[in-house]
Design a protein around this motif. Structure first.
Motif, short mmCIF file in Angstrom:
data_model
loop_
_atom_site.label_atom_id
_atom_site.label_comp_id
_atom_site.label_asym_id
_atom_site.label_seq_id
_atom_site.Cartn_x
_atom_site.Cartn_y
_atom_site.Cartn_z
N LYS A 236 10.33 80.31 44.49
CA LYS A 236 10.71 79.28 43.63
C LYS A 236 12.16 79.54 42.66
O LYS A 236 13.05 78.93 42.82
N ARG A 237 11.97 80.77 42.32
CA ARG A 237 13.40 81.20 41.55
C ARG A 237 14.52 81.39 42.44
O ARG A 237 15.55 80.89 42.09
N TRP A 238 14.34 81.64 43.73
CA TRP A 238 15.39 81.86 44.55
C TRP A 238 15.94 80.42 44.91
O TRP A 238 16.99 80.32 44.91
N ALA A 239 14.90 79.59 45.21
CA ALA A 239 15.35 78.16 45.56
C ALA A 239 16.05 77.61 44.55
O ALA A 239 17.10 76.81 44.66
N GLU A 240 15.61 77.69 43.36
CA GLU A 240 16.34 77.37 42.05
C GLU A 240 17.88 77.70 41.83
O GLU A 240 18.86 77.01 41.66
N MET A 241 18.01 79.10 42.04
CA MET A 241 19.45 79.67 42.11
C MET A 241 20.21 79.06 43.17
O MET A 241 21.44 78.96 42.94
N LEU A 242 19.78 79.00 44.43
CA LEU A 242 20.45 78.29 45.48
C LEU A 242 20.83 76.82 45.35
O LEU A 242 21.81 76.66 45.77
N LYS A 243 20.17 76.28 44.22
CA LYS A 243 20.61 74.83 44.10
C LYS A 243 21.96 74.89 43.76
O LYS A 243 23.02 73.85 43.95
N TYR A 244 22.35 76.05 42.91
CA TYR A 244 23.88 76.09 41.96
C TYR A 244 24.85 76.99 42.71
O TYR A 244 25.91 77.00 42.35
N ALA A 245 24.41 77.50 43.88
CA ALA A 245 25.25 78.22 44.69
C ALA A 245 25.95 77.67 45.70
O ALA A 245 25.36 76.87 46.36
N SER A 246 27.15 78.22 46.02
CA SER A 246 28.12 77.58 47.13
C SER A 246 28.73 78.91 48.01
O SER A 246 29.24 79.77 47.24
N PRO A 247 28.47 78.91 49.08
CA PRO A 247 29.08 79.91 49.69
C PRO A 247 30.69 79.83 49.90
O PRO A 247 31.29 80.86 50.36
N ARG A 248 31.31 78.92 49.46
CA ARG A 248 32.69 78.70 49.56
C ARG A 248 33.28 79.10 48.12
O ARG A 248 34.62 78.94 47.93
N SER A 249 32.63 79.40 46.95
CA SER A 249 33.33 79.56 45.57
C SER A 249 32.46 80.23 44.87
O SER A 249 31.23 80.65 45.01
N ILE A 250 32.91 80.92 43.82
CA ILE A 250 32.23 81.84 42.80
C ILE A 250 32.75 81.29 41.55
O ILE A 250 33.99 80.83 41.32
N LEU A 251 31.92 81.10 40.20
CA LEU A 251 32.18 81.08 39.00
C LEU A 251 32.71 82.35 38.43
O LEU A 251 31.83 83.22 38.51
N VAL A 252 33.84 82.30 37.51
CA VAL A 252 34.29 83.71 37.00
C VAL A 252 34.70 83.36 35.59
O VAL A 252 35.34 82.36 35.20
N VAL A 253 34.14 84.35 34.46
CA VAL A 253 34.53 84.12 33.29
C VAL A 253 35.90 85.10 33.23
O VAL A 253 35.75 86.43 33.46
N THR A 254 36.88 84.47 32.78
CA THR A 254 38.32 85.27 32.76
C THR A 254 38.37 86.18 31.45
O THR A 254 37.40 85.92 30.55
N CYS A 255 39.19 86.98 31.18
CA CYS A 255 39.42 87.89 30.21
C CYS A 255 39.80 87.30 28.89
O CYS A 255 39.48 87.73 27.73
N SER A 256 39.89 85.91 29.12
CA SER A 256 40.46 85.13 28.09
C SER A 256 39.37 84.19 27.71
O SER A 256 39.56 83.06 27.15
N ASN A 257 38.16 84.42 28.14
CA ASN A 257 36.80 83.72 28.06
C ASN A 257 36.95 82.11 28.64
O ASN A 257 36.31 81.33 28.17
N LYS A 258 37.66 81.99 29.66
CA LYS A 258 37.72 80.67 30.20
C LYS A 258 36.75 80.84 31.67
O LYS A 258 36.84 81.77 32.39
N LEU A 259 36.10 79.70 31.93
CA LEU A 259 35.18 79.61 33.16
C LEU A 259 36.12 78.94 34.09
O LEU A 259 36.57 78.09 33.96
N ILE A 260 36.61 79.60 35.29
CA ILE A 260 37.11 79.00 36.28
C ILE A 260 36.25 79.25 37.82
O ILE A 260 35.54 80.10 37.77
N GLU A 261 36.73 78.32 38.79
CA GLU A 261 35.94 78.40 39.89
C GLU A 261 36.97 78.97 40.97
O GLU A 261 38.25 78.37 41.04
N LEU A 262 36.51 80.21 41.41
CA LEU A 262 37.50 80.63 42.57
C LEU A 262 37.17 80.14 43.92
O LEU A 262 35.69 80.50 44.20
N GLU A 263 37.80 79.59 44.69
CA GLU A 263 37.36 79.15 46.20
C GLU A 263 37.84 80.18 47.14
O GLU A 263 38.81 80.93 46.77
N CYS A 264 36.98 80.67 48.05
CA CYS A 264 37.25 81.32 48.95
C CYS A 264 38.38 80.83 49.78
O CYS A 264 38.48 79.63 50.17
N PRO A 265 39.26 81.79 50.50
CA PRO A 265 38.93 83.17 50.31
C PRO A 265 39.71 83.73 49.16
O PRO A 265 40.56 82.86 48.49
#
Length: 89
Positions: free
Chosen positions: A10-39
């Motif tokens: 159930k925990r794994w299924a919950e995590m996968l709801k918010y995961a994308s194989p094509r991007s990742i969310l990153v917190v920058t050194c200036s504390n901003k949340l950005i989405e990096l798209e692959c590649p």
């Protein structure tokens, strides 16, 4: 009452709801949340597999392991995220 494996599933299924194989969310050194798209580019901070420390490589896809650890797909191989520094242009 749920079994331990059912709770993990159930925990794994919950995590996968918010995961994308094509991007990742990153917190920058200036504390901003950005989405990096692959590649996107990463620097190898610890030699792993065929990748040498200091190399710059390209992440083609992002996955989550069954242990809920972020995995980067690089050259058709899976590597845990903690071997890399994400490079933001």
């Amino acid at each position: 009452r749920y079994s331990n494996s059912t709770m993990k599933e159930k925990r794994w299924a919950e995590m996968l709801k918010y995961a994308s194989p094509r991007s990742i969310l990153v917190v920058t050194c200036s504390n901003k949340l950005i989405e990096l798209e692959c590649p996107f580019k990463v620097e190898v901070i610890q030699s792993v597999g065929t990748l040498d420390k200091g190399s710059i490589v390209v992440v083609k896809m992002v996955k989550i392991s069954i242990a809920l650890i972020t995995v980067f797909m690089i050259n058709n191989q899976a590597y845990y995220y903690y071997h890399f520094n994400i490079l933001i242009d």
